[in-house]
Each structure stands twice: as C-alpha cells, then as structure tokens.
Design a protein around this motif. Structure first.
Motif, PDB file in Angstrom:
ATOM      1  N   ASN A  47       0.836  -1.196   0.000  1.00 23.62           N
ATOM      2  CA  ASN A  47       0.000   0.000   0.000  1.00 23.62           C
ATOM      3  C   ASN A  47       0.871   1.246   0.000  1.00 23.62           C
ATOM      4  O   ASN A  47       1.830   1.349   0.749  1.00 23.62           O
ATOM      5  CB  ASN A  47      -0.923   0.029   1.219  1.00 23.62           C
ATOM      6  CG  ASN A  47      -2.063  -0.955   1.080  1.00 23.62           C
ATOM      7  OD1 ASN A  47      -2.191  -1.620   0.074  1.00 23.62           O
ATOM      8  ND2 ASN A  47      -2.896  -1.041   2.098  1.00 23.62           N
TER       9      ASN A  47
ATOM     10  N   GLY B  72      -7.513  -0.755 -10.999  1.00 20.68           N
ATOM     11  CA  GLY B  72      -7.101  -1.908 -10.208  1.00 20.68           C
ATOM     12  C   GLY B  72      -6.002  -1.563  -9.227  1.00 20.68           C
ATOM     13  O   GLY B  72      -5.998  -2.042  -8.081  1.00 20.68           O
ATOM     14  N   LEU B  73      -5.070  -0.739  -9.638  1.00 19.92           N
ATOM     15  CA  LEU B  73      -3.986  -0.313  -8.753  1.00 19.92           C
ATOM     16  C   LEU B  73      -4.510   0.549  -7.608  1.00 19.92           C
ATOM     17  O   LEU B  73      -4.128   0.377  -6.444  1.00 19.92           O
ATOM     18  CB  LEU B  73      -2.935   0.467  -9.553  1.00 19.92           C
ATOM     19  CG  LEU B  73      -2.060  -0.364 -10.492  1.00 19.92           C
ATOM     20  CD1 LEU B  73      -1.342   0.533 -11.487  1.00 19.92           C
ATOM     21  CD2 LEU B  73      -1.061  -1.200  -9.692  1.00 19.92           C
TER      22      LEU B  73
ATOM     23  N   ARG C  90      -6.118  -1.292  -4.898  1.00 17.54           N
ATOM     24  CA  ARG C  90      -5.160  -2.023  -4.064  1.00 17.54           C
ATOM     25  C   ARG C  90      -4.307  -1.087  -3.217  1.00 17.54           C
ATOM     26  O   ARG C  90      -3.340  -1.522  -2.591  1.00 17.54           O
ATOM     27  CB  ARG C  90      -4.284  -2.914  -4.957  1.00 17.54           C
ATOM     28  CG  ARG C  90      -5.040  -4.133  -5.488  1.00 17.54           C
ATOM     29  CD  ARG C  90      -4.411  -4.713  -6.737  1.00 17.54           C
ATOM     30  NE  ARG C  90      -5.108  -5.926  -7.153  1.00 17.54           N
ATOM     31  CZ  ARG C  90      -6.287  -5.942  -7.767  1.00 17.54           C
ATOM     32  NH1 ARG C  90      -6.895  -4.796  -8.033  1.00 17.54           N
ATOM     33  NH2 ARG C  90      -6.845  -7.082  -8.116  1.00 17.54           N
TER      34      ARG C  90
ATOM     35  N   SER D 180      -7.061  -6.447 -13.371  1.00 17.88           N
ATOM     36  CA  SER D 180      -6.950  -6.717 -11.935  1.00 17.88           C
ATOM     37  C   SER D 180      -5.713  -7.550 -11.634  1.00 17.88           C
ATOM     38  O   SER D 180      -4.971  -7.270 -10.687  1.00 17.88           O
ATOM     39  CB  SER D 180      -8.202  -7.452 -11.441  1.00 17.88           C
ATOM     40  OG  SER D 180      -9.342  -6.625 -11.505  1.00 17.88           O
ATOM     41  N   PHE D 181      -5.504  -8.576 -12.437  1.00 17.01           N
ATOM     42  CA  PHE D 181      -4.341  -9.436 -12.233  1.00 17.01           C
ATOM     43  C   PHE D 181      -3.047  -8.665 -12.477  1.00 17.01           C
ATOM     44  O   PHE D 181      -2.074  -8.795 -11.719  1.00 17.01           O
ATOM     45  CB  PHE D 181      -4.419 -10.641 -13.173  1.00 17.01           C
ATOM     46  CG  PHE D 181      -3.406 -11.708 -12.878  1.00 17.01           C
ATOM     47  CD1 PHE D 181      -3.683 -12.720 -11.970  1.00 17.01           C
ATOM     48  CD2 PHE D 181      -2.173 -11.713 -13.512  1.00 17.01           C
ATOM     49  CE1 PHE D 181      -2.745 -13.713 -11.688  1.00 17.01           C
ATOM     50  CE2 PHE D 181      -1.225 -12.691 -13.249  1.00 17.01           C
ATOM     51  CZ  PHE D 181      -1.514 -13.700 -12.333  1.00 17.01           C
TER      52      PHE D 181
ATOM     53  N   SER E 123      -2.203  -6.514  -9.494  1.00 14.83           N
ATOM     54  CA  SER E 123      -1.617  -7.304  -8.406  1.00 14.83           C
ATOM     55  C   SER E 123      -0.179  -7.658  -8.724  1.00 14.83           C
ATOM     56  O   SER E 123       0.697  -7.618  -7.843  1.00 14.83           O
ATOM     57  CB  SER E 123      -2.439  -8.575  -8.181  1.00 14.83           C
ATOM     58  OG  SER E 123      -3.715  -8.274  -7.656  1.00 14.83           O
TER      59      SER E 123
ATOM     60  N   LEU F 117       2.336  -4.930  -8.077  1.00 16.70           N
ATOM     61  CA  LEU F 117       2.648  -4.708  -6.658  1.00 16.70           C
ATOM     62  C   LEU F 117       3.298  -5.917  -6.009  1.00 16.70           C
ATOM     63  O   LEU F 117       3.464  -5.956  -4.798  1.00 16.70           O
ATOM     64  CB  LEU F 117       1.364  -4.335  -5.915  1.00 16.70           C
ATOM     65  CG  LEU F 117       0.705  -3.030  -6.386  1.00 16.70           C
ATOM     66  CD1 LEU F 117      -0.668  -2.862  -5.754  1.00 16.70           C
ATOM     67  CD2 LEU F 117       1.596  -1.838  -6.047  1.00 16.70           C
ATOM     68  N   ASP F 118       3.662  -6.893  -6.818  1.00 12.20           N
ATOM     69  CA  ASP F 118       4.267  -8.136  -6.328  1.00 12.20           C
ATOM     70  C   ASP F 118       5.753  -8.150  -6.681  1.00 12.20           C
ATOM     71  O   ASP F 118       6.113  -8.423  -7.829  1.00 12.20           O
ATOM     72  CB  ASP F 118       3.555  -9.333  -6.973  1.00 12.20           C
ATOM     73  CG  ASP F 118       4.175 -10.666  -6.598  1.00 12.20           C
ATOM     74  OD1 ASP F 118       5.104 -10.701  -5.757  1.00 12.20           O
ATOM     75  OD2 ASP F 118       3.738 -11.693  -7.152  1.00 12.20           O
TER      76      ASP F 118
ATOM     77  N   ARG G 254      -2.628 -17.206  -8.080  1.00 12.48           N
ATOM     78  CA  ARG G 254      -1.504 -16.505  -7.460  1.00 12.48           C
ATOM     79  C   ARG G 254      -1.964 -15.351  -6.561  1.00 12.48           C
ATOM     80  O   ARG G 254      -1.389 -15.110  -5.507  1.00 12.48           O
ATOM     81  CB  ARG G 254      -0.545 -15.979  -8.536  1.00 12.48           C
ATOM     82  CG  ARG G 254       0.707 -15.312  -7.950  1.00 12.48           C
ATOM     83  CD  ARG G 254       1.687 -14.880  -9.019  1.00 12.48           C
ATOM     84  NE  ARG G 254       2.882 -14.286  -8.435  1.00 12.48           N
ATOM     85  CZ  ARG G 254       3.959 -14.961  -8.039  1.00 12.48           C
ATOM     86  NH1 ARG G 254       3.993 -16.277  -8.189  1.00 12.48           N
ATOM     87  NH2 ARG G 254       5.000 -14.337  -7.500  1.00 12.48           N
ATOM     88  N   TYR G 255      -3.014 -14.662  -6.985  1.00 13.71           N
ATOM     89  CA  TYR G 255      -3.516 -13.524  -6.211  1.00 13.71           C
ATOM     90  C   TYR G 255      -4.969 -13.781  -5.819  1.00 13.71           C
ATOM     91  O   TYR G 255      -5.886 -13.567  -6.630  1.00 13.71           O
ATOM     92  CB  TYR G 255      -3.400 -12.230  -7.028  1.00 13.71           C
ATOM     93  CG  TYR G 255      -1.998 -11.992  -7.543  1.00 13.71           C
ATOM     94  CD1 TYR G 255      -0.929 -11.833  -6.668  1.00 13.71           C
ATOM     95  CD2 TYR G 255      -1.736 -11.957  -8.914  1.00 13.71           C
ATOM     96  CE1 TYR G 255       0.364 -11.647  -7.136  1.00 13.71           C
ATOM     97  CE2 TYR G 255      -0.457 -11.759  -9.389  1.00 13.71           C
ATOM     98  CZ  TYR G 255       0.595 -11.615  -8.495  1.00 13.71           C
ATOM     99  OH  TYR G 255       1.875 -11.431  -8.971  1.00 13.71           O
TER     100      TYR G 255
ATOM    101  N   ILE H 155      -9.549 -12.514  -6.840  1.00  9.79           N
ATOM    102  CA  ILE H 155     -10.059 -12.230  -8.179  1.00  9.79           C
ATOM    103  C   ILE H 155     -11.117 -13.274  -8.535  1.00  9.79           C
ATOM    104  O   ILE H 155     -10.848 -14.471  -8.525  1.00  9.79           O
ATOM    105  CB  ILE H 155      -8.934 -12.261  -9.236  1.00  9.79           C
ATOM    106  CG1 ILE H 155      -7.902 -11.171  -8.941  1.00  9.79           C
ATOM    107  CG2 ILE H 155      -9.518 -12.078 -10.644  1.00  9.79           C
ATOM    108  CD1 ILE H 155      -6.721 -11.166  -9.908  1.00  9.79           C
TER     109      ILE H 155
END
Length: 299
Positions: free
Chosen positions: A2, A22-23, A26, A187-188, A191, A194-195, A281-282, A285
C-alpha cells in the motif's frame, strides 16, 4: 505494498484505464505518463480518480526518467505498431533503468507468442522483438499472457455468428482456447505490479473453451439453438491469410483483417494454449467466464 507508486504508460486507453483502477483499489499511488496532446477530458478523468499526471516527452529516456523516479514498477499498456511497441517501449524501458525502477511490465496481454516462430503473426512479432531488448536489460520484468479478451466474444471476434446462430471454427472443434476479460486481466496485472516476487511470465485464463463447448454455452445463455460451422482446415486459413495480406495489406493499420485471422489461426492450432495457469496466485479475483460475458451482453 500500500502506498507504492506505480507508473502507467497508456493510462488513458481502455485496458490502461482499467489497470489504473485496479492499482488504486489495491492502495497504490498511480502516476500516469501522458503526452501534451492528450485530450483534456481523458486527463481530467484520471485526475478525478486521484491519479498524478506527468506530461512527458517521449523523445528521449533522459527526459522521461524523472517522471519514473521512485516508482516500484512501470506498467505499459501502450498500443501500436513497431514505432510504439518496439521504439517507444524501449525509450520507456531505458527511462525506467535510468530512474532505477526495479520492475517493468510490458504491453503484451496476449496469447503466448514465445511458442511461435517469427513470421506467423505480425503484431506478436513486434512484442517478440521488444522482448529481445527487455531480456537484455538490467531490470526485472513480468509478462502477462491472457489468451484472447473474452469481451470480444460478443461481436468483435468472428467466432460467434449471432445472426446465423452458428459458432465458427477452423480445424478441430474440440481444441480449447483461452479467454480472459479486460477487467480480470487488468486486476491481475495490478496485483502483479505490486508483487516484487512476480516471475518473468504469468499465464491466466478466465475461461478455457473449445468451439463445441462455446456452442453449448451460447445456446444456453440465449435460449436459441446454435450450431457449429466449420469454415475449413488450418491450411485453408493459411491460404486466406496470404490472400488477405496481398489484397488488403493495411501495413500501417494496427488490426487489418488478416491480423485478426492470424490471431485466430494461432488459437485454433493449439500452440497458444496457456499452461500452467497462475489464476490462483492472487486470491480475491473472481474470474469471469464466457458464460458470464454472454449473459451480461444479452441481459
């Protein structure tokens, strides 16, 4: 993650705008790279979401680097031909390296073109060319492969022929293909951005259906009987692609008719099949199926 800053190129586009949302969902801070010529209405829509706008000069990495500073990842959602996918993305890549950004997500979002030799798909060849540069760069990269956008099943992709109540296919009616909505892809991607441990390649599919299975789904959703329509074998499709390239080359067009035919050829021959999938993985979703897409369109 975050509060992490992610820089997005192509944020005013269809997929890019979804990645931005999406970002933000999150908890990330988003900085959008926009040209001075970008329409004010598009910029204002991003500003209302809380996005920081960076008016940039794409002519050199040096001029672009300051807009990329202190970011944890650069996400590209640029669209275009060689001048964009290869040249402009190279400027963006060099700027990311100069700004010491640790990660880069290129604008791929497609079938797995690493499985095809050069020459089979013009647009995917451009992505492959950029990857040669990306793989030699001193930055961690993650490519998202999502098959075809499921949103296109409602009309843009010539597979479901609604007026004729037919599902068109080439070759084998039981060859499964990968479909993912733009929202799920975005969305994916958010994520993944940010991974910090995201691998070089990630493969996702909201649904995997053959033409035969798709026929059953569209019949169920519409309440009308759809049937399979075999257009021909893959060899015939190859010949039609060559004819289309000759008659209507459209070399400066992003999606001439033969480009869509090349993409369908790649999907129907099975090599584009994504495996293994990284859908899990996330967590969180909810993957949208082809049935969902068709039901929403008909409702």
């Amino acid at each position: 993650m975050n509060g992490s800053t992610v820089v997005v190129a192509g944020a005013t586009g269809n997929l890019g705008g979804r990645i931005v949302r999406g970002l933000l969902e999150r908890g990330a801070s988003v900085r959008a790279l926009v040209r001075a010529s970008t329409g004010r209405d598009k910029v204002e829509r991003l500003e209302k979401l809380g996005v920081t706008i960076a008016d940039v000069d794409w002519s050199s990495a040096f001029l672009l680097a300051s807009a990329c500073s202190r970011a944890c990842c650069i996400v590209s959602a640029l669209q275009g031909l060689r001048n964009v996918i290869v040249e402009t993305q190279t400027v963006l890549l060099d700027a990311a390296i100069q700004a010491e950004v640790p990660r880069f997500i290129p604008s791929d979002y497609s079938i797995d073109f690493t499985k095809f030799p050069p020459g089979e798909n013009r647009n995917l060849d451009l992505h492959r060319e950029f990857h040669k540069r990306l793989d030699q760069a001193s930055i961690s990269a993650t490519t998202i492969f999502n098959g075809a956008f499921a949103d296109m099943l409602t009309g843009q992709m010539p597979i479901i022929l609604f007026k004729l109540k037919r599902v068109l296919y080439w070759g084998n009616a039981d060859q499964r293909m990968d479909f993912t909505t733009m929202d799920d892809t975005a969305s994916f991607t958010a994520s993944a951005a940010l991974d910090p441990c995201a691998p070089r390649f990630l493969r996702i599919a909201g649904d995997q259906l053959s033409a035969r299975e798709l026929t059953a789904v569209v019949s169920e959703v519409t309440g009308k009987e759809f049937r399979l329509l075999r257009a021909g074998g893959l060899g015939m499709l190859d010949m039609l692609i060559k004819v289309a390239c000759t008659v209507a080359p459209g070399e400066k067009e992003l999606y001439p008719a033969w480009q869509g035919m090349q993409y369908m050829r790649n999907m129907f021959d099975g090599r584009a099949k994504l495996d293994p999938l990284d859908n899990d993985r996330y967590p969180g979703i909810r993957w949208t199926t082809a049935r969902d897409v068709l039901r929403n369109a008909s409702g």
